[in-house]
Each structure stands twice: as structure tokens, then as C-alpha cells.
Design a protein around this motif. Structure first.
Motif, mmCIF file in Angstrom:
data_model
loop_
_atom_site.group_PDB
_atom_site.id
_atom_site.type_symbol
_atom_site.label_atom_id
_atom_site.label_comp_id
_atom_site.label_asym_id
_atom_site.label_seq_id
_atom_site.Cartn_x
_atom_site.Cartn_y
_atom_site.Cartn_z
ATOM 1 N N LEU A 93 -6.163 -5.231 -4.652
ATOM 2 C CA LEU A 93 -5.069 -6.079 -5.130
ATOM 3 C C LEU A 93 -3.902 -5.272 -5.704
ATOM 4 C CD1 LEU A 93 -4.142 -9.007 -5.498
ATOM 5 C CD2 LEU A 93 -5.232 -9.001 -7.738
ATOM 6 N N GLU A 94 -4.218 -4.275 -6.561
ATOM 7 C CA GLU A 94 -3.145 -3.523 -7.209
ATOM 8 C C GLU A 94 -2.353 -2.701 -6.191
ATOM 9 O OE1 GLU A 94 -1.620 -3.860 -9.833
ATOM 10 O OE2 GLU A 94 -0.399 -2.051 -9.703
ATOM 11 N N GLN A 95 -3.081 -2.133 -5.238
ATOM 12 C CA GLN A 95 -2.409 -1.352 -4.197
ATOM 13 C C GLN A 95 -1.483 -2.268 -3.360
ATOM 14 O OE1 GLN A 95 -5.098 0.310 -1.344
ATOM 15 N NE2 GLN A 95 -3.640 1.821 -0.613
ATOM 16 N N ILE A 96 -1.972 -3.449 -3.059
ATOM 17 C CA ILE A 96 -1.177 -4.394 -2.274
ATOM 18 C C ILE A 96 0.076 -4.807 -3.051
ATOM 19 C CG2 ILE A 96 -1.157 -6.749 -1.311
ATOM 20 C CD1 ILE A 96 -4.137 -6.314 -0.663
ATOM 21 N N ARG A 97 -0.110 -5.029 -4.370
ATOM 22 C CA ARG A 97 1.036 -5.424 -5.201
ATOM 23 C C ARG A 97 2.124 -4.343 -5.178
ATOM 24 N NH1 ARG A 97 3.460 -5.480 -9.846
ATOM 25 N NH2 ARG A 97 2.336 -3.628 -10.525
ATOM 26 N N GLN A 98 1.666 -3.087 -5.332
ATOM 27 C CA GLN A 98 2.605 -1.953 -5.280
ATOM 28 C C GLN A 98 3.341 -1.907 -3.948
ATOM 29 O OE1 GLN A 98 3.622 0.405 -7.167
ATOM 30 N NE2 GLN A 98 2.402 -0.004 -8.993
ATOM 31 N N GLN A 99 2.579 -2.081 -2.868
ATOM 32 C CA GLN A 99 3.187 -2.023 -1.523
ATOM 33 C C GLN A 99 4.222 -3.127 -1.359
ATOM 34 O OE1 GLN A 99 -0.214 -2.361 1.036
ATOM 35 N NE2 GLN A 99 -0.559 -0.155 1.154
ATOM 36 N N ILE A 100 3.915 -4.305 -1.906
ATOM 37 C CA ILE A 100 4.843 -5.439 -1.792
ATOM 38 C C ILE A 100 6.147 -5.136 -2.536
ATOM 39 C CG2 ILE A 100 5.208 -7.793 -2.674
ATOM 40 C CD1 ILE A 100 2.532 -8.562 -1.631
ATOM 41 N N VAL A 101 6.017 -4.565 -3.739
ATOM 42 C CA VAL A 101 7.212 -4.232 -4.528
ATOM 43 C C VAL A 101 8.072 -3.229 -3.758
ATOM 44 C CG1 VAL A 101 8.012 -3.090 -6.637
ATOM 45 C CG2 VAL A 101 6.127 -4.723 -6.756
ATOM 46 N N GLU A 102 7.408 -2.197 -3.193
ATOM 47 C CA GLU A 102 8.157 -1.162 -2.452
ATOM 48 C C GLU A 102 8.806 -1.755 -1.206
ATOM 49 O OE1 GLU A 102 5.395 2.037 -1.712
ATOM 50 O OE2 GLU A 102 4.989 2.178 -3.865
ATOM 51 N N ARG A 103 8.043 -2.597 -0.493
ATOM 52 C CA ARG A 103 8.548 -3.147 0.761
ATOM 53 C C ARG A 103 9.725 -4.105 0.491
ATOM 54 N NH1 ARG A 103 5.933 -6.036 5.109
ATOM 55 N NH2 ARG A 103 4.015 -6.340 3.940
ATOM 56 N N ASP A 104 9.593 -4.913 -0.562
ATOM 57 C CA ASP A 104 10.697 -5.819 -0.943
ATOM 58 C C ASP A 104 11.959 -5.017 -1.187
ATOM 59 O OD1 ASP A 104 9.146 -8.018 -0.935
ATOM 60 O OD2 ASP A 104 9.103 -8.305 -3.114
ATOM 61 N N HIS A 105 11.788 -3.916 -1.930
ATOM 62 C CA HIS A 105 12.944 -3.108 -2.285
ATOM 63 C C HIS A 105 13.594 -2.550 -1.025
ATOM 64 C CE1 HIS A 105 15.581 -0.606 -4.607
ATOM 65 N NE2 HIS A 105 15.218 0.428 -3.882
ATOM 66 N N ARG A 106 12.754 -1.983 -0.146
ATOM 67 C CA ARG A 106 13.300 -1.403 1.098
ATOM 68 C C ARG A 106 13.936 -2.481 1.970
ATOM 69 N NH1 ARG A 106 8.730 2.185 1.675
ATOM 70 N NH2 ARG A 106 7.774 0.576 2.950
ATOM 71 N N ASP A 107 13.247 -3.621 2.117
ATOM 72 C CA ASP A 107 13.754 -4.666 3.021
ATOM 73 C C ASP A 107 15.060 -5.276 2.509
ATOM 74 O OD1 ASP A 107 11.567 -4.252 4.647
ATOM 75 O OD2 ASP A 107 10.435 -5.980 3.913
ATOM 76 N N SER A 108 15.223 -5.330 1.160
ATOM 77 C CA SER A 108 16.424 -6.001 0.664
ATOM 78 C C SER A 108 17.580 -5.027 0.381
ATOM 79 C CB SER A 108 16.108 -6.850 -0.566
ATOM 80 O OG SER A 108 15.385 -6.100 -1.480
ATOM 81 N N THR A 109 17.314 -3.715 0.430
ATOM 82 C CA THR A 109 18.419 -2.773 0.175
ATOM 83 C C THR A 109 18.824 -2.022 1.437
ATOM 84 O OG1 THR A 109 16.825 -1.081 -0.483
ATOM 85 C CG2 THR A 109 17.844 -2.359 -2.249
ATOM 86 N N ARG A 110 18.143 -2.286 2.562
ATOM 87 C CA ARG A 110 18.487 -1.537 3.780
ATOM 88 C C ARG A 110 19.891 -1.934 4.263
ATOM 89 N NH1 ARG A 110 14.145 -4.893 7.249
ATOM 90 N NH2 ARG A 110 15.430 -6.722 7.630
#
Ligand code: DC
Length: 237
Positions: free
Chosen positions: A180-197
Motif C-alpha cells: 500500500l505505501e509503495q503504491i501511494r508513493q508511486q501515485i503521488v509521483e505519477r500525479d506530479h509527472r502527469d500534471s506537470t508534463r
């Protein structure tokens, strides 16, 4: 004056659902399509399929961007609409069972940020929209870029913890390991990348209905969206 949210053709009924990872879009979109007797397009699967094919051909997505774009250009992607859900082919290869694997999830965000890749896949999605004009389509840019004249647009969101739990459950249901914690981290990183690209960042289109699903059950979300589509489209649904 014509409403830019409306499509020109009276036969066309395109519903777009955008939002971040784990907002429930895929499941909601699939169920909404069934409920309204529309077809369903999972555009994240297309970015995942390309990523899987690149990895399986030994292309490193971060070091060989050119090769990934070439692959997108020369290996056309198609869904088999006779299967439910439609299986995805890149060239002749069925990539459906690879789509949720951890290596694919790890590299899909940078692949989806490549302008050349987006150009090819956006065009492919528009072609699918022409061939399947009664469609629920979900992704990050469906209402903003791919189908700006869609009949009804939704943007689904939920808080990070809820989204991580949903993704973990999806993986568990598919018999895969889920931390769960690893998935949460990945989601935060992916959100950041997807919304700032630079190209087609994740945004809520101005004319989309923004829905926070954190405290809603799947059924409640589907009911709400179905009602909203019916309100907008009346007898055409
Ligand atoms: O929804 P998903 O997790 O299957 O999406 C996989 C990735 O693809 C995600 O990092 C965002 C990207 N994506 C995109 O950029 N544009 C889309 N229309 C769909 C997905």
C-alpha cells in the motif's frame, strides 16, 4: 450560438472521463458504458501497451526515446472489439496480460510524456471515436485534447489514500503483490509527472463536471454519472 461541448453529429455520443490514477475512472467508465449501452475505450491501456512492447523488445524507455516513438509509429495498435473487455494488440502481439505488470506501470508515465508518442496515440483515439461514435472514453486528456467537443465530460478525483487503496485492491484481485505505501508513493509521483508534463498535462477541462469520489461507492458514482448523462442527452441515451 453553438455550444462547444456539443458534437456536430446527432449520432455521436461521446462521454469523456479524465482524472488521476486510482480515481476509479476505469471501472466507472466500463460500468457506465455497459449501463448506457455504449462502447468503452481505455486509453491508459494504449500507453501501457506501447510501454510493454518497448520493454519486451529490449528498448529502454528513458534512454531510447526515439525508438519508443518509432515503435508507436510503425506498430499500429488495435483493440479486438469482439472480446469483453476488448483485448489490445500492438502490431500482431496481444499485450493485454502485460498491461498491469509492475515494470510497465513503472515506465508508462515517461512514455506517455513523449510528444511523438502522444501524437500517434491521440490520432489513433480519434480514429476509434469516428469508428465507434457511441463511446465512453477514459484517460487524462480525453475531454481537454482528444475529444474537445465531447457531449458530456467528467473529471473524477479522490484523495491519495483512497486512490492507493483502490489500486492495491485491483492488484490483489488480479492475484498480484500490493504494498500500500509503495503504491501511494508511486501515485503521488505519477500525479506530479502527469500534471506537470509539457504535452497534454492532466487537467480538469473547464466544461467538465468535477466529481470527488473519495466518499462514494462505485455504484453511487456510476448512478450519478448515468443520471448526469441522461439529463444532458435526454432521449439520445
Ligand atoms: O490510467 P492508467 O493508469 O492506465 O494510465 C497509465 C499512464 O498513461 C498514466 O501515467 C497516464 C498516462 N495516460 C496519459 O498520459 N493519457 C491518457 N489519455 C491515458 C493515460
Amino acid at each position: 450560438m453553438s455550444d462547444p461541448a456539443k458534437t456536430d453529429s446527432t449520432d455521436q455520443l461521446i462521454v469523456t472521463i479524465d482524472g488521476p490514477a486510482g480515481s476509479g475512472k476505469s471501472t466507472v467508465a466500463r460500468l457506465l458504458a455497459k449501463r448506457l449501452n455504449l462502447e468503452f475505450l481505455d486509453t491508459g491501456a494504449m500507453y501501457r501497451g506501447l510501454t510493454a512492447r518497448a520493454l519486451d523488445r529490449g528498448i529502454h524507455p528513458l534512454d531510447e526515446e526515439y525508438a519508443v516513438v518509432e515503435l508507436a509509429r510503425h506498430q499500429p495498435m488495435r483493440f479486438d472489439w469482439q472480446t469483453d473487455p476488448p483485448r489490445l494488440y500492438v502490431g500482431d502481439i496481444d499485450v493485454t496480460d502485460r498491461l498491469r505488470d509492475a515494470d510497465v506501470t513503472g515506465f508508462v508515465s515517461p512514455v506517455s510524456a513523449l510528444a511523438g508518442v502522444r501524437q500517434v496515440l491521440v490520432e489513433a483515439q480519434r480514429r476509434i471515436g469516428r469508428e465507434h461514435p457511441r463511446l465512453v472514453t477514459e484517460g487524462r486528456d480525453q475531454g481537454s485534447v482528444v475529444f474537445p467537443k465531447a457531449n458530456v465530460k467528467f473529471y473524477l478525483d479522490a484523495n491519495t489514500q483512497v486512490r492507493a487503496k483502490r489500486r492495491a485492491n485491483q492488484l490483489k484481485e488480479a492475484g498480484k503483490h500490493a504494498d500500500l505505501e509503495q503504491i501511494r508513493q508511486q501515485i503521488v509521483e505519477r500525479d506530479h509527472r502527469d500534471s506537470t508534463r509539457q504535452v497534454a498535462p492532466l487537467i480538469c477541462p473547464e466544461d467538465a463536471q468535477h466529481i470527488d469520489t473519495s466518499d462514494m461507492s462505485l455504484q453511487e458514482v456510476v448512478d450519478l454519472l448515468a443520471r448526469r448523462v441522461a439529463e444532458r442527452m435526454g432521449a439520445r441515451v
